[in-house]
Write an enzyme that holds these catalytic residues in place. Sequence first.
Site, PDB file in Angstrom:
ATOM      1  N   GLY A   1      37.450  17.621 -21.358  1.00  0.00           N
ATOM      2  CA  GLY A   1      38.870  17.659 -20.459  1.00  0.00           C
ATOM      3  C   GLY A   1      38.229  17.505 -19.157  1.00  0.00           C
TER       4      GLY A   1
ATOM      5  CD  GLU B   1      32.016  21.003 -18.681  1.00  0.00           C
ATOM      6  OE1 GLU B   1      33.459  20.920 -19.232  1.00  0.00           O
ATOM      7  OE2 GLU B   1      31.330  21.354 -19.582  1.00  0.00           O
ATOM      8  CG  ASP B   2      36.992  21.315 -18.704  1.00  0.00           C
ATOM      9  OD1 ASP B   2      36.203  21.491 -18.380  1.00  0.00           O
ATOM     10  OD2 ASP B   2      37.884  20.960 -20.000  1.00  0.00           O
TER      11      ASP B   2
ATOM     12  CG  ASP C   1      35.170  30.600 -20.889  1.00  0.00           C
ATOM     13  OD1 ASP C   1      34.841  31.865 -20.809  1.00  0.00           O
ATOM     14  OD2 ASP C   1      35.909  30.715 -21.320  1.00  0.00           O
TER      15      ASP C   1
ATOM     16  CE  LYS D   1      38.442  30.433 -18.294  1.00  0.00           C
ATOM     17  NZ  LYS D   1      39.016  30.680 -19.667  1.00  0.00           N
TER      18      LYS D   1
ATOM     19  CG  PHE E   1      42.993  29.855 -23.658  1.00  0.00           C
ATOM     20  CD1 PHE E   1      41.653  29.627 -23.817  1.00  0.00           C
ATOM     21  CD2 PHE E   1      43.882  28.665 -23.149  1.00  0.00           C
ATOM     22  CE1 PHE E   1      41.386  28.437 -24.028  1.00  0.00           C
ATOM     23  CE2 PHE E   1      43.705  28.160 -24.104  1.00  0.00           C
ATOM     24  CZ  PHE E   1      42.458  27.060 -24.025  1.00  0.00           C
ATOM     25  CB  VAL E   2      43.918  28.064 -17.210  1.00  0.00           C
ATOM     26  CG1 VAL E   2      43.825  29.151 -16.601  1.00  0.00           C
ATOM     27  CG2 VAL E   2      42.617  27.451 -17.317  1.00  0.00           C
TER      28      VAL E   2
ATOM     29  CG  ASP F   1      42.620  21.846 -25.309  1.00  0.00           C
ATOM     30  OD1 ASP F   1      41.272  21.675 -24.586  1.00  0.00           O
ATOM     31  OD2 ASP F   1      42.768  21.681 -26.895  1.00  0.00           O
TER      32      ASP F   1
HETATM   33  P1  IMP Z   1      32.106  27.558 -22.260  1.00  0.00           P
HETATM   34  O1  IMP Z   1      30.841  26.629 -23.403  1.00  0.00           O
HETATM   35  O2  IMP Z   1      32.538  29.176 -23.203  1.00  0.00           O
HETATM   36  O3  IMP Z   1      31.883  27.440 -20.449  1.00  0.00           O
HETATM   37  O4  IMP Z   1      33.288  26.776 -22.667  1.00  0.00           O
HETATM   38  C1  IMP Z   1      33.786  25.074 -22.299  1.00  0.00           C
HETATM   39  C2  IMP Z   1      34.003  24.522 -23.058  1.00  0.00           C
HETATM   40  O5  IMP Z   1      34.846  24.876 -23.120  1.00  0.00           O
HETATM   41  C3  IMP Z   1      34.854  23.838 -21.663  1.00  0.00           C
HETATM   42  O6  IMP Z   1      34.531  23.062 -21.191  1.00  0.00           O
HETATM   43  C4  IMP Z   1      36.152  23.805 -21.722  1.00  0.00           C
HETATM   44  O7  IMP Z   1      36.839  22.593 -23.086  1.00  0.00           O
HETATM   45  C5  IMP Z   1      36.649  25.037 -23.034  1.00  0.00           C
HETATM   46  N1  IMP Z   1      37.337  25.590 -22.321  1.00  0.00           N
HETATM   47  C6  IMP Z   1      36.531  27.398 -21.566  1.00  0.00           C
HETATM   48  N2  IMP Z   1      38.069  28.186 -20.609  1.00  0.00           N
HETATM   49  C7  IMP Z   1      39.167  27.322 -21.645  1.00  0.00           C
HETATM   50  C8  IMP Z   1      40.462  27.883 -20.007  1.00  0.00           C
HETATM   51  O8  IMP Z   1      40.548  28.594 -20.631  1.00  0.00           O
HETATM   52  N3  IMP Z   1      41.438  26.291 -21.323  1.00  0.00           N
HETATM   53  C9  IMP Z   1      41.000  25.431 -21.834  1.00  0.00           C
HETATM   54  N4  IMP Z   1      39.927  24.568 -21.824  1.00  0.00           N
HETATM   55  C10 IMP Z   1      38.564  26.777 -21.997  1.00  0.00           C
HETATM   56 MG    MG Z   2      35.424  20.826 -21.792  1.00  0.00          MG
END
Ligand code: IMP
Ligand code: MG
Length: 187
Positions: free
Chosen positions: A55, A109-110, A113, A141, A162-163, A169
Amino acid sequence: MTTLSAEHEIVGTAPFRFRRMIDRETIADNMRRLAVQLRMEYQDKNPILIGVLNGCFIFMADLIREMAVECEVDFIKLSSYRENMQSGDIELRKDVDADLRNRHVLLVEDIVDTGNSLAFLRRHLNSKGAASFAIASMFVKPNAVRPGTVIEYVGMEIPNDFVVGYGLDYAQQWRQLPDLHVLMKDE
Ligand code: IMP
Ligand code: MG
Protein backbone atom coordinates in the site's frame (compact mmCIF):
# COMPACT_ATOMS: atom_id res chain seq x y z
CA MET A 1 -13.39 -5.62 -18.89
CA THR A 2 -14.21 -2.39 -17.10
CA THR A 3 -12.60 0.73 -18.43
CA LEU A 4 -11.84 3.26 -15.78
CA SER A 5 -11.77 6.99 -16.00
CA ALA A 6 -9.78 8.66 -13.25
CA GLU A 7 -12.67 11.06 -13.01
CA HIS A 8 -15.24 8.46 -11.93
CA GLU A 9 -17.03 9.55 -8.78
CA ILE A 10 -18.23 6.01 -8.06
CA VAL A 11 -16.36 2.80 -8.94
CA GLY A 12 -17.04 -0.91 -8.44
CA THR A 13 -20.10 -3.14 -8.47
CA ALA A 14 -22.62 -3.55 -5.64
CA PRO A 15 -22.12 -4.53 -2.84
CA PHE A 16 -18.57 -3.23 -3.31
CA ARG A 17 -19.08 0.22 -4.73
CA PHE A 18 -16.82 3.06 -3.65
CA ARG A 19 -17.61 6.77 -3.66
CA ARG A 20 -15.00 9.51 -3.86
CA MET A 21 -14.39 10.91 -0.36
CA ILE A 22 -11.13 12.90 -0.44
CA ASP A 23 -9.85 14.45 -3.66
CA ARG A 24 -6.26 14.28 -4.83
CA GLU A 25 -5.58 17.99 -4.14
CA THR A 26 -6.52 17.61 -0.47
CA ILE A 27 -4.38 14.48 -0.20
CA ALA A 28 -1.47 16.32 -1.85
CA ASP A 29 -1.81 19.34 0.49
CA ASN A 30 -1.60 17.10 3.55
CA MET A 31 1.20 15.00 2.08
CA ARG A 32 3.21 18.20 1.45
CA ARG A 33 2.64 19.49 4.98
CA LEU A 34 3.91 16.19 6.32
CA ALA A 35 6.92 16.30 3.99
CA VAL A 36 7.93 19.75 5.27
CA GLN A 37 7.71 18.52 8.87
CA LEU A 38 9.82 15.48 7.99
CA ARG A 39 12.38 17.57 6.11
CA MET A 40 13.00 19.66 9.24
CA GLU A 41 13.39 16.55 11.36
CA TYR A 42 15.52 14.46 8.99
CA GLN A 43 17.51 16.79 6.74
CA ASP A 44 20.84 16.18 8.51
CA LYS A 45 20.22 12.54 9.43
CA ASN A 46 20.36 10.59 6.17
CA PRO A 47 17.39 8.47 7.25
CA ILE A 48 16.28 5.09 5.92
CA LEU A 49 12.67 5.20 4.79
CA ILE A 50 11.07 1.78 5.10
CA GLY A 51 7.88 1.37 3.10
CA VAL A 52 5.30 -1.22 4.11
CA LEU A 53 4.28 -3.04 0.92
CA ASN A 54 2.11 -2.96 -1.06
CA GLY A 55 0.00 0.00 0.00
CA CYS A 56 2.86 2.44 0.63
CA PHE A 57 4.12 2.73 -2.95
CA ILE A 58 2.23 5.82 -4.09
CA PHE A 59 2.48 7.76 -0.83
CA MET A 60 6.18 6.94 -0.47
CA ALA A 61 6.94 8.00 -4.03
CA ASP A 62 5.22 11.35 -3.41
CA LEU A 63 6.66 11.85 0.07
CA ILE A 64 10.30 11.14 -0.75
CA ARG A 65 10.33 13.62 -3.64
CA GLU A 66 8.55 16.30 -1.64
CA MET A 67 10.84 15.82 1.40
CA ALA A 68 13.91 16.33 -0.78
CA VAL A 69 16.27 14.94 1.85
CA GLU A 70 19.25 12.65 1.26
CA CYS A 71 18.09 9.22 2.33
CA GLU A 72 17.95 5.49 1.68
CA VAL A 73 14.88 3.44 0.81
CA ASP A 74 13.96 -0.10 1.78
CA PHE A 75 10.76 -2.13 1.99
CA ILE A 76 9.13 -4.61 4.29
CA LYS A 77 6.11 -6.80 3.65
CA LEU A 78 3.68 -8.51 5.98
CA SER A 79 1.58 -11.56 5.18
CA SER A 80 -1.72 -10.69 3.56
CA TYR A 81 -3.08 -10.06 6.96
CA ARG A 82 -6.09 -8.51 5.35
CA GLU A 83 -7.57 -10.62 2.62
CA ASN A 84 -10.30 -8.29 1.45
CA MET A 85 -11.48 -6.58 4.64
CA GLN A 86 -10.93 -9.31 7.21
CA SER A 87 -8.00 -9.09 9.57
CA GLY A 88 -6.09 -12.15 10.72
CA ASP A 89 -2.67 -13.22 12.00
CA ILE A 90 0.33 -11.12 11.09
CA GLU A 91 3.50 -12.66 9.71
CA LEU A 92 6.58 -11.23 8.07
CA ARG A 93 6.78 -12.02 4.36
CA LYS A 94 9.79 -9.87 3.39
CA ASP A 95 12.21 -8.35 5.86
CA VAL A 96 14.30 -5.22 5.27
CA ASP A 97 17.66 -5.78 3.57
CA ALA A 98 19.45 -2.72 4.97
CA ASP A 99 21.51 -2.77 8.14
CA LEU A 100 19.56 -0.50 10.50
CA ARG A 101 22.19 -0.25 13.22
CA ASN A 102 22.70 3.38 14.31
CA ARG A 103 20.46 4.61 11.51
CA HIS A 104 17.45 6.92 11.71
CA VAL A 105 14.51 4.85 10.56
CA LEU A 106 11.22 6.21 9.27
CA LEU A 107 8.53 3.62 8.64
CA VAL A 108 6.14 4.69 5.87
CA GLU A 109 2.58 3.32 6.01
CA ASP A 110 -0.41 3.97 3.79
CA ILE A 111 -2.98 3.69 6.58
CA VAL A 112 -3.25 2.75 10.24
CA ASP A 113 -6.55 1.11 11.13
CA THR A 114 -6.38 -0.95 14.35
CA GLY A 115 -2.63 -0.39 14.73
CA ASN A 116 -1.96 -4.15 14.95
CA SER A 117 0.40 -4.16 11.95
CA LEU A 118 2.22 -1.19 13.38
CA ALA A 119 2.65 -2.84 16.79
CA PHE A 120 4.10 -5.90 15.03
CA LEU A 121 6.48 -3.77 12.92
CA ARG A 122 7.64 -1.67 15.85
CA ARG A 123 8.48 -4.80 17.84
CA HIS A 124 10.23 -6.39 14.90
CA LEU A 125 12.26 -3.34 13.86
CA ASN A 126 13.10 -2.25 17.41
CA SER A 127 15.39 -5.24 17.75
CA LYS A 128 17.62 -4.04 14.89
CA GLY A 129 19.57 -1.35 16.76
CA ALA A 130 18.35 1.80 15.01
CA ALA A 131 19.39 5.19 16.42
CA SER A 132 15.79 6.41 16.14
CA PHE A 133 12.49 5.04 14.96
CA ALA A 134 9.32 6.87 13.89
CA ILE A 135 6.25 6.21 11.80
CA ALA A 136 4.62 8.31 9.10
CA SER A 137 1.17 7.24 7.91
CA MET A 138 -0.77 9.04 5.21
CA PHE A 139 -4.14 8.07 6.70
CA VAL A 140 -5.18 7.16 10.23
CA LYS A 141 -8.57 6.03 11.51
CA PRO A 142 -8.58 7.46 15.07
CA ASN A 143 -11.80 5.66 15.98
CA ALA A 144 -10.32 2.27 15.10
CA VAL A 145 -6.79 2.62 16.48
CA ARG A 146 -6.19 0.61 19.63
CA PRO A 147 -5.13 2.57 22.73
CA GLY A 148 -1.40 3.06 23.17
CA THR A 149 -0.64 3.19 19.42
CA VAL A 150 1.91 5.91 18.69
CA ILE A 151 2.04 7.44 15.19
CA GLU A 152 4.56 10.27 15.08
CA TYR A 153 3.58 11.75 11.69
CA VAL A 154 -0.02 11.68 10.45
CA GLY A 155 -1.14 12.87 7.01
CA MET A 156 -4.92 12.88 7.53
CA GLU A 157 -7.40 11.48 9.98
CA ILE A 158 -10.36 9.74 8.34
CA PRO A 159 -13.59 8.11 9.54
CA ASN A 160 -13.64 4.44 10.49
CA ASP A 161 -14.78 3.25 7.04
CA PHE A 162 -13.12 1.06 4.44
CA VAL A 163 -11.30 3.09 1.78
CA VAL A 164 -9.47 2.49 -1.51
CA GLY A 165 -7.28 4.55 -3.82
CA TYR A 166 -3.94 6.39 -3.46
CA GLY A 167 -2.28 2.96 -3.14
CA LEU A 168 -4.94 1.34 -0.94
CA ASP A 169 -6.78 -1.71 -2.20
CA TYR A 170 -9.82 -3.88 -1.87
CA ALA A 171 -8.85 -7.45 -2.90
CA GLN A 172 -5.76 -5.97 -4.66
CA GLN A 173 -7.93 -3.70 -6.83
CA TRP A 174 -8.37 0.09 -6.99
CA ARG A 175 -4.86 1.10 -5.89
CA GLN A 176 -4.56 3.26 -9.02
CA LEU A 177 -7.35 5.68 -8.12
CA PRO A 178 -5.83 9.15 -7.60
CA ASP A 179 -8.51 10.13 -5.02
CA LEU A 180 -9.52 8.31 -1.84
CA HIS A 181 -12.83 6.45 -2.21
CA VAL A 182 -14.99 5.03 0.57
CA LEU A 183 -17.09 1.86 0.59
CA MET A 184 -20.76 2.74 0.09
CA LYS A 185 -23.02 1.30 2.74
CA ASP A 186 -26.67 0.23 2.53
CA GLU A 187 -26.42 -1.40 -0.87
P1 IMP B 1 -4.14 -2.39 10.96
O1 IMP B 1 -3.15 -3.45 11.32
O2 IMP B 1 -5.54 -2.73 11.39
O3 IMP B 1 -3.73 -1.01 11.44
O4 IMP B 1 -4.24 -2.36 9.38
C1 IMP B 1 -3.14 -2.00 8.66
C2 IMP B 1 -3.16 -2.45 7.22
O5 IMP B 1 -4.44 -2.91 6.76
C3 IMP B 1 -2.83 -1.25 6.37
O6 IMP B 1 -1.43 -1.15 6.20
C4 IMP B 1 -3.57 -1.54 5.09
O7 IMP B 1 -2.75 -2.31 4.24
C5 IMP B 1 -4.76 -2.34 5.53
N1 IMP B 1 -5.94 -1.47 5.69
C6 IMP B 1 -6.45 -0.97 6.83
N2 IMP B 1 -7.54 -0.22 6.61
C7 IMP B 1 -7.72 -0.23 5.27
C8 IMP B 1 -8.71 0.39 4.39
O8 IMP B 1 -9.65 1.10 4.79
N3 IMP B 1 -8.55 0.14 3.07
C9 IMP B 1 -7.55 -0.63 2.56
N4 IMP B 1 -6.61 -1.22 3.34
C10 IMP B 1 -6.70 -1.03 4.68
MG1 MG C 1 -0.51 -1.57 4.39
